[in-house]
Each structure stands twice: as structure tokens, then as C-alpha cells.
Scaffold this active site. Structure first.
Site, PDB file in Angstrom:
ATOM      1  N   CYS A 131      38.294  40.921  41.517  1.00  0.00           N
ATOM      2  CA  CYS A 131      38.875  39.670  42.009  1.00  0.00           C
ATOM      3  C   CYS A 131      39.850  39.945  43.158  1.00  0.00           C
ATOM      4  O   CYS A 131      40.803  40.716  42.994  1.00  0.00           O
ATOM      5  CB  CYS A 131      39.595  38.932  40.887  1.00  0.00           C
ATOM      6  SG  CYS A 131      40.355  37.383  41.444  1.00  0.00           S
TER       7      CYS A 131
ATOM      8  N   GLY B  80      26.433  34.835  43.821  1.00  0.00           N
ATOM      9  CA  GLY B  80      27.486  33.872  43.544  1.00  0.00           C
ATOM     10  C   GLY B  80      27.443  32.730  44.545  1.00  0.00           C
ATOM     11  O   GLY B  80      26.894  31.668  44.289  1.00  0.00           O
TER      12      GLY B  80
ATOM     13  N   LYS C 278      32.761  45.131  36.765  1.00  0.00           N
ATOM     14  CA  LYS C 278      32.461  44.775  38.142  1.00  0.00           C
ATOM     15  C   LYS C 278      33.569  45.293  39.038  1.00  0.00           C
ATOM     16  O   LYS C 278      34.758  45.052  38.770  1.00  0.00           O
ATOM     17  CB  LYS C 278      32.312  43.263  38.311  1.00  0.00           C
ATOM     18  CG  LYS C 278      31.835  42.891  39.717  1.00  0.00           C
ATOM     19  CD  LYS C 278      31.690  41.400  39.935  1.00  0.00           C
ATOM     20  CE  LYS C 278      31.160  41.156  41.355  1.00  0.00           C
ATOM     21  NZ  LYS C 278      31.212  39.725  41.727  1.00  0.00           N
TER      22      LYS C 278
ATOM     23  N   ASN D 223      25.668  43.423  44.620  1.00  0.00           N
ATOM     24  CA  ASN D 223      26.187  42.072  44.838  1.00  0.00           C
ATOM     25  C   ASN D 223      26.733  41.969  46.256  1.00  0.00           C
ATOM     26  O   ASN D 223      27.386  42.881  46.734  1.00  0.00           O
ATOM     27  CB  ASN D 223      27.281  41.787  43.805  1.00  0.00           C
ATOM     28  CG  ASN D 223      28.005  40.470  44.026  1.00  0.00           C
ATOM     29  OD1 ASN D 223      29.220  40.422  43.960  1.00  0.00           O
ATOM     30  ND2 ASN D 223      27.287  39.405  44.287  1.00  0.00           N
ATOM     31  N   GLY D 224      26.443  40.843  46.917  1.00  0.00           N
ATOM     32  CA  GLY D 224      27.017  40.578  48.225  1.00  0.00           C
ATOM     33  C   GLY D 224      26.001  40.227  49.292  1.00  0.00           C
ATOM     34  O   GLY D 224      25.050  40.971  49.529  1.00  0.00           O
ATOM     35  N   GLU D 225      26.188  39.067  49.933  1.00  0.00           N
ATOM     36  CA  GLU D 225      25.381  38.606  51.068  1.00  0.00           C
ATOM     37  C   GLU D 225      23.903  38.447  50.740  1.00  0.00           C
ATOM     38  O   GLU D 225      23.028  38.787  51.550  1.00  0.00           O
ATOM     39  CB  GLU D 225      25.552  39.542  52.266  1.00  0.00           C
ATOM     40  CG  GLU D 225      26.919  39.489  52.911  1.00  0.00           C
ATOM     41  CD  GLU D 225      27.316  38.086  53.400  1.00  0.00           C
ATOM     42  OE1 GLU D 225      26.526  37.448  54.118  1.00  0.00           O
ATOM     43  OE2 GLU D 225      28.419  37.631  53.037  1.00  0.00           O
TER      44      GLU D 225
ATOM     45  N   HIS E 293      30.292  44.805  44.027  1.00  0.00           N
ATOM     46  CA  HIS E 293      30.372  43.923  45.185  1.00  0.00           C
ATOM     47  C   HIS E 293      30.596  44.827  46.385  1.00  0.00           C
ATOM     48  O   HIS E 293      31.624  45.504  46.467  1.00  0.00           O
ATOM     49  CB  HIS E 293      31.526  42.931  45.022  1.00  0.00           C
ATOM     50  CG  HIS E 293      31.612  41.931  46.130  1.00  0.00           C
ATOM     51  ND1 HIS E 293      32.006  40.632  45.928  1.00  0.00           N
ATOM     52  CD2 HIS E 293      31.347  42.025  47.460  1.00  0.00           C
ATOM     53  CE1 HIS E 293      31.993  39.982  47.082  1.00  0.00           C
ATOM     54  NE2 HIS E 293      31.597  40.825  48.024  1.00  0.00           N
TER      55      HIS E 293
ATOM     56  N   PRO F 241      30.408  35.698  38.262  1.00  0.00           N
ATOM     57  CA  PRO F 241      31.572  34.870  37.932  1.00  0.00           C
ATOM     58  C   PRO F 241      32.300  34.483  39.214  1.00  0.00           C
ATOM     59  O   PRO F 241      32.566  35.329  40.056  1.00  0.00           O
ATOM     60  CB  PRO F 241      32.433  35.821  37.086  1.00  0.00           C
ATOM     61  CG  PRO F 241      32.106  37.184  37.619  1.00  0.00           C
ATOM     62  CD  PRO F 241      30.661  37.142  38.053  1.00  0.00           C
TER      63      PRO F 241
ATOM     64  N   GLN G 179      33.877  37.490  30.501  1.00  0.00           N
ATOM     65  CA  GLN G 179      34.584  38.446  31.360  1.00  0.00           C
ATOM     66  C   GLN G 179      36.085  38.389  31.099  1.00  0.00           C
ATOM     67  O   GLN G 179      36.666  37.311  30.971  1.00  0.00           O
ATOM     68  CB  GLN G 179      34.331  38.156  32.840  1.00  0.00           C
ATOM     69  CG  GLN G 179      34.959  39.222  33.751  1.00  0.00           C
ATOM     70  CD  GLN G 179      34.754  38.944  35.234  1.00  0.00           C
ATOM     71  OE1 GLN G 179      35.423  38.075  35.793  1.00  0.00           O
ATOM     72  NE2 GLN G 179      33.837  39.671  35.867  1.00  0.00           N
TER      73      GLN G 179
END
Length: 314
Positions: A98, A223, A139, A199-201, A168, A7, A68
Site C-alpha cells: 500500500c 485492479g 503482496k 501485477n501492474g498495467e 506490483h 485489493p 488481507q
């Protein structure tokens, strides 16, 4: 390898989900967050942010879309989670990641990583409200200012009843700055008896292989990378060629037509420019075209420039 489309508020909306899942084998999408404060939200709010609810909770390509929710009050999140399920969401996801200052100031998103007990109570309330056969996922980031509570927050989500946890691999303060600390995700994966998503990079096939190796995760979430390289999910899974620039232009033309026919048409100039900001990382030609359109403020000149570029590539 399973790949989940993350998201991204105001970016990976239903129009972008529609386009990206039409050319990729995504296993799941998570909707933009629905902000819950102190009431049971009307159905129109859910349909606005996740119109896939009207078609069985899936994109037209058949990819499931999980609603979500973001908020701080367990009881209201629970009531809205049940409404999401009743409207057709195949599960509920909870946002504790977030980093937006406006969201954090109103005690939503990543700021709750300072309060593992609150995180636990939210997950627990939602898990009790959602029918047992449907998943509740969460998340998180690795923390707010630092990583001191990363394991405590992961345990809070699991003990609260989360069936899945996406991590993340950065703190809120680290934002989106490289690197992503995938090794912390591996620590969490080893400690919890539930599936963990990294999640990430992740920008390409090599990144996906590296992330899977370091994190030990079978499911990866993308994302920004999905916007930079439109066929990223397939690249991750198969190592196939990156989508050519001509094909990307055709995809942008299709997105443009869908956007201009939607309720978001007034925002098209800013939205297409935003997509260009990501594409420039992967495609030098995107940077050249962006230089032509960035000064344009009206919809039709931007659309015409895009159409001309696409026709030139044919």
C-alpha cells in the site's frame, strides 16, 4: 492463465467484488486490508470488510475471497490472521504494497519494504499461526524509493513461509505511473520456489499476454484495469470482446441498487464518480456521461441520470 482481483482500498470492496465476479471467471479475490495495530480485532471488523465470510468465504458467484491484513507487529497480525481463518477466510494475505502516505506514516504497507527483516518476522508469525493446509500469501512492490531491496524482500517473504507472492511491478515512489517493470517479477519468479503473481498495467488481452510473457507468471492480478474494463478477466483469459457500453450501464445500474441498499449508501455519489474515473479510460461515452453527473452531489439525481442513460441504450 489464472486471474486474481486485487485489493484496492475503498474501491474494490465487497459490492464491487460481487458485481465483477458475477460476469467474470476470476480465480480469487483479495479483500481490502484490515488494519491491525495492537489488538485482536472484533469479528464485526472482519465481517464489515469481508462479508463474504458469512457465505463460506466466497462471492455469490463462487469466487474465493481471501482476507488481507496490514500492520507492523508480527504477534498481533498472527492473532488476527487466525481469527480470519476461524471466521472462514480461505487463507490470509499480507499487505506490503500500500503506497498511501497515511498508512506508510504509521509503518504499514510499502514502508515495510525498507525493512526485510520485519517483513520476514511478520510473514513467519502469520504462517505459524495459520493452519498448514491454508495459504499465506503476501503482496509487495519492487521497493520504496528504489528497487535496491526487491530481491531481498521477495526472499524474506518466501523464507518467512509465504506460499504465494504477488508483485506490483513498481516502487512506492513510482506509484501507478507507467510502465510496470515486469522483468523484475520474472527475476523473482526464477529465484523463488513458490508461485509468483504479476501485477501492474494490465488493461486488456494484449497487456495480459505481454505481462505473462515478460514475467513468466501463470497468475496475473488486476485492479484498476478491472474497473476500467468490467469484463477484463474474461478478456484476459479468452480474448473475447470488450463489454459494450450499454451492458456496462446495466451493470452500473445493478451496482447502484446494491449500493443504495447497503450500509455504504451515503457514499454512493463519490463511489460512482470514482468508478466513472476509471471507465473513462476505456469508454468515450463514460466521459460524456460523467460530465453530466460530476456536478451532482445528491444520490437520486445521479441515479436518475444513470437510469436514463441505461434506458436510452436499450
Amino acid at each position: 492463465m489464472r486471474v486474481v482481483l486485487a485489493p484496492m482500498q475503498g474501491v474494490l470492496d465487497h459490492l464491487m467484488r460481487e458485481v465483477l465476479t458475477s460476469i467474470n471467471d476470476y480465480d480469487l479475490c483479495i479483500s481490502e486490508f484490515i488494519r491491525v495495530v495492537d489488538q485482536l480485532l472484533p469479528e464485526k471488523v472482519f465481517y464489515r470488510l469481508c462479508p463474504e465470510l458469512k457465505q463460506g468465504g466466497k462471492t455469490r458467484a463462487g469466487t474465493p475471497v481471501r482476507v488481507q491484513l496490514l500492520g507492523q507487529h508480527p504477534e498481533w497480525l498472527a492473532e488476527n490472521a487466525l481469527r480470519a481463518i476461524e471466521l472462514g477466510s480461505p487463507g490470509v494475505d499480507l499487505n506490503f504494497g500500500c503506497p498511501a502516505p497515511t498508512v506508510n506514516k504509521s509503518k504499514g504497507g510499502a514502508v515495510l519494504l525498507k525493512e526485510p527483516e520485519t517483513l520476514y518476522r511478520i510473514v513467519n508469525a502469520v504462517r505459524e499461526a495459520v493452519p498448514a493446509h491454508l495459504p499465506v500469501s503476501a503482496k509487495i512492490r519492487l521497493g520504496y524509493e528504489d528497487k535496491a531491496l526487491y530481491m531481498e524482500n521477495a526472499h524474506a517473504a518466501w523464507q518467512g513461509g509465504a506460499d504465494e507472492l504477488a508483485v506490483h511491478a513498481r516502487t512506492k515512489v513510482e506509484g501507478y505511473k507507467a510502465p510496470a517493470h515486469w522483468q523484475y517479477v520474472d527475476d523473482i519468479r526464477r529465484a523463488l520456489p513458490i508461485p509468483v503473481t504479476a501485477n501492474g498495467e494490465i488493461w486488456n488481452h494484449a497487456d495480459a499476454i505481454a505481462c505473462a510473457r515478460v514475467s513468466g507468471c501463470e497468475t496475473l492480478m488486476v485492479g484498476r484495469g478491472a474497473l476500467s474494463l468490467p469484463n477484463l478477466a474474461d478478456v484476459m483469459k479468452t480474448g473475447c470482446a470488450h463489454l459494450g457500453w450499454g451492458d456496462v450501464l446495466q451493470l452500473m445500474v445493478r451496482y447502484t441498487e446494491q449500493d443504495l441498499a447497503s450500509e455504504k449508501a451515503d457514499y454512493y455519489p463519490s463511489r460512482i464518480k470514482q468508478w466513472f474515473s476509471y471507465l473513462r479510460r476505456e469508454y468515450p461515452a463514460a466521459d460524456l456521461l460523467f460530465r453530466d453527473i460530476r456536478v451532482l452531489k445528491e444520490t437520486h439525481p445521479i441515479r436518475d441520470a444513470l437510469l436514463h442513460a441505461a434506458q436510452t441504450q436499450i
